[in-house]
Scaffold this motif. Structure first.
Motif, PDB file in Angstrom:
ATOM      1  N   THR A  54      46.101  62.952   9.399  1.00 34.46           N
ATOM      2  CA  THR A  54      46.582  62.604  10.738  1.00 34.46           C
ATOM      3  C   THR A  54      46.734  61.097  10.893  1.00 34.46           C
ATOM      4  OG1 THR A  54      45.563  64.558  11.740  1.00 34.46           O
ATOM      5  CG2 THR A  54      46.045  62.722  13.208  1.00 34.46           C
ATOM      6  N   THR A  58      50.215  59.154  11.583  1.00 36.63           N
ATOM      7  CA  THR A  58      50.301  58.296  12.772  1.00 36.63           C
ATOM      8  C   THR A  58      50.782  56.900  12.388  1.00 36.63           C
ATOM      9  OG1 THR A  58      48.481  59.526  13.790  1.00 36.63           O
ATOM     10  CG2 THR A  58      49.023  57.396  14.752  1.00 36.63           C
ATOM     11  N   TYR A  76      57.771  62.303  12.713  1.00 38.16           N
ATOM     12  CA  TYR A  76      56.354  62.224  12.336  1.00 38.16           C
ATOM     13  C   TYR A  76      55.451  62.473  13.547  1.00 38.16           C
ATOM     14  CZ  TYR A  76      57.473  60.592   7.660  1.00 38.16           C
ATOM     15  OH  TYR A  76      57.938  60.523   6.372  1.00 38.16           O
ATOM     16  N   ALA A  77      55.859  61.976  14.701  1.00 34.82           N
ATOM     17  CA  ALA A  77      55.055  62.195  15.906  1.00 34.82           C
ATOM     18  C   ALA A  77      54.914  63.677  16.210  1.00 34.82           C
ATOM     19  CB  ALA A  77      55.695  61.467  17.091  1.00 34.82           C
ATOM     20  N   ILE A  80      51.848  65.306  14.691  1.00 34.85           N
ATOM     21  CA  ILE A  80      50.506  64.877  15.122  1.00 34.85           C
ATOM     22  C   ILE A  80      50.355  65.017  16.630  1.00 34.85           C
ATOM     23  CG2 ILE A  80      49.949  63.345  13.192  1.00 34.85           C
ATOM     24  CD1 ILE A  80      51.209  61.051  14.757  1.00 34.85           C
ATOM     25  N   ASP A  83      46.933  64.934  18.301  1.00 36.10           N
ATOM     26  CA  ASP A  83      46.119  63.724  18.219  1.00 36.10           C
ATOM     27  C   ASP A  83      46.408  62.801  19.394  1.00 36.10           C
ATOM     28  OD1 ASP A  83      44.385  61.866  16.482  1.00 36.10           O
ATOM     29  OD2 ASP A  83      46.190  60.649  16.814  1.00 36.10           O
ATOM     30  N   GLY A  86      48.537  59.853  18.303  1.00 31.66           N
ATOM     31  CA  GLY A  86      49.862  60.371  18.002  1.00 31.66           C
ATOM     32  C   GLY A  86      50.650  60.657  19.270  1.00 31.66           C
ATOM     33  N   TRP A  89      51.983  57.310  20.723  1.00 30.43           N
ATOM     34  CA  TRP A  89      53.202  56.861  20.033  1.00 30.43           C
ATOM     35  C   TRP A  89      54.389  57.729  20.413  1.00 30.43           C
ATOM     36  CZ3 TRP A  89      53.572  52.252  18.330  1.00 30.43           C
ATOM     37  CH2 TRP A  89      52.497  51.592  17.711  1.00 30.43           C
ATOM     38  N   HIS A  90      54.156  59.015  20.555  1.00 28.61           N
ATOM     39  CA  HIS A  90      55.203  59.947  20.952  1.00 28.61           C
ATOM     40  C   HIS A  90      55.775  59.537  22.308  1.00 28.61           C
ATOM     41  CE1 HIS A  90      56.391  64.455  20.300  1.00 28.61           C
ATOM     42  NE2 HIS A  90      57.407  63.757  20.765  1.00 28.61           N
ATOM     43  N   THR A 231      45.641  51.968  15.495  1.00 29.27           N
ATOM     44  CA  THR A 231      46.087  52.921  14.479  1.00 29.27           C
ATOM     45  C   THR A 231      45.608  52.507  13.096  1.00 29.27           C
ATOM     46  OG1 THR A 231      48.048  53.504  15.804  1.00 29.27           O
ATOM     47  CG2 THR A 231      48.132  53.989  13.442  1.00 29.27           C
TER      48      THR A 231
END
Length: 239
Positions: A54, A58, A76-77, A80, A83, A86, A89-90, A231
């Motif tokens: 994870t 991230t 990628y987001a 995760i 999380d 994650g 960031w999303h 991160t």
């Protein structure tokens, strides 16, 4: 492993060398040649440790986002979503895509993230250092003058339709000077600013328009850097 760690440091150094902060809504990948280098970090996924996996995913999502590669960052987001970091960031990714509702959904999923306190402190220091209270005073004065002239303003996509200078904009900014950072309220500010037409923005923000653009991009950069530092620490802890 050593080569991959060297690759991470090399990518970070290149991203840190950007002369200007990331745009609120980037339209192009900053340095396309970095994409392959970032993808090489998938070599770190050769582990059975779920937390480590994870953390690596991230990091890759974060690096792609910092390179303005929003589509790849999103891919990628989505891996995760469980999380907290994650999810944060999303949310930033969707905000940069101008998908503001989705951004706030993911910020809610991120919840009370530990990095929020760091962002709040740095944002407050930045706001006070830039003498933002004077800018807010100017904005309020300009808004009052526009109201007095009863100038028409076009609607835009925000649910909070602005028909003249919106004092809520300055109230939220003022709250940041007191250390009250909130990623969802910041998303609202970005939507107010980027969701209006050029003519509408000029009417809403007057001579402060360029100052506000700098302010919002700088605040976004503070948020991104703080979350990126967090991160990296997560990656080191999950060995």
């Amino acid at each position: 492993m050593i080569d991959l760690l060297h690759t991470i440091n090399s990518i970070i150094d290149k991203l840190a060398a950007r002369e200007q902060p990331q745009e609120l809504s980037p339209q192009h990948i900053w340095r396309p040649e970095l994409e392959d280098q970032i993808e090489q970090l998938q070599g770190l996924l050769q582990t059975t440790n779920e937390k480590q996996t994870t953390a690596v995913l991230t990091l890759i999502a974060a690096l792609h986002l910092r390179n303005d590669s929003l589509h790849t960052s999103h891919s990628y987001a989505q891996q995760i979503e469980h999380d907290q970091t994650g999810a944060y960031w999303h949310g930033i990714m969707h905000r940069m895509e101008e998908d503001y509702w989705n951004a706030k959904y993911w910020f809610r999923r991120a919840g009370n993230h530990p990095v929020a306190a760091v962002i709040a402190k740095r944002a407050a220091q930045y706001m006070l250092g830039k003498n933002i209270p004077d800018l807010l005073k100017h904005m309020n004065q300009y808004g009052s003058e526009q109201d007095a002239q009863n100038l028409p303003v076009e609607n835009h996509s925000s649910q909070n339709v602005i028909t003249s200078f919106d004092p809520a904009f300055s109230r939220v900014l003022q709250s940041y000077t007191s250390g009250n950072w909130n990623s969802s309220s910041f998303t609202d500010l970005v939507e107010m600013y980027t969701g209006s037409t050029q003519a509408t923005s000029a009417t809403l923000f007057g001579e402060s328009k360029q100052l506000l653009c700098t302010l919002l991009t700088d605040l976004q950069q503070i948020e991104i850097i703080a979350l990126f530092e967090f991160t990296l620490k997560q990656l080191q802890w999950n060995e």
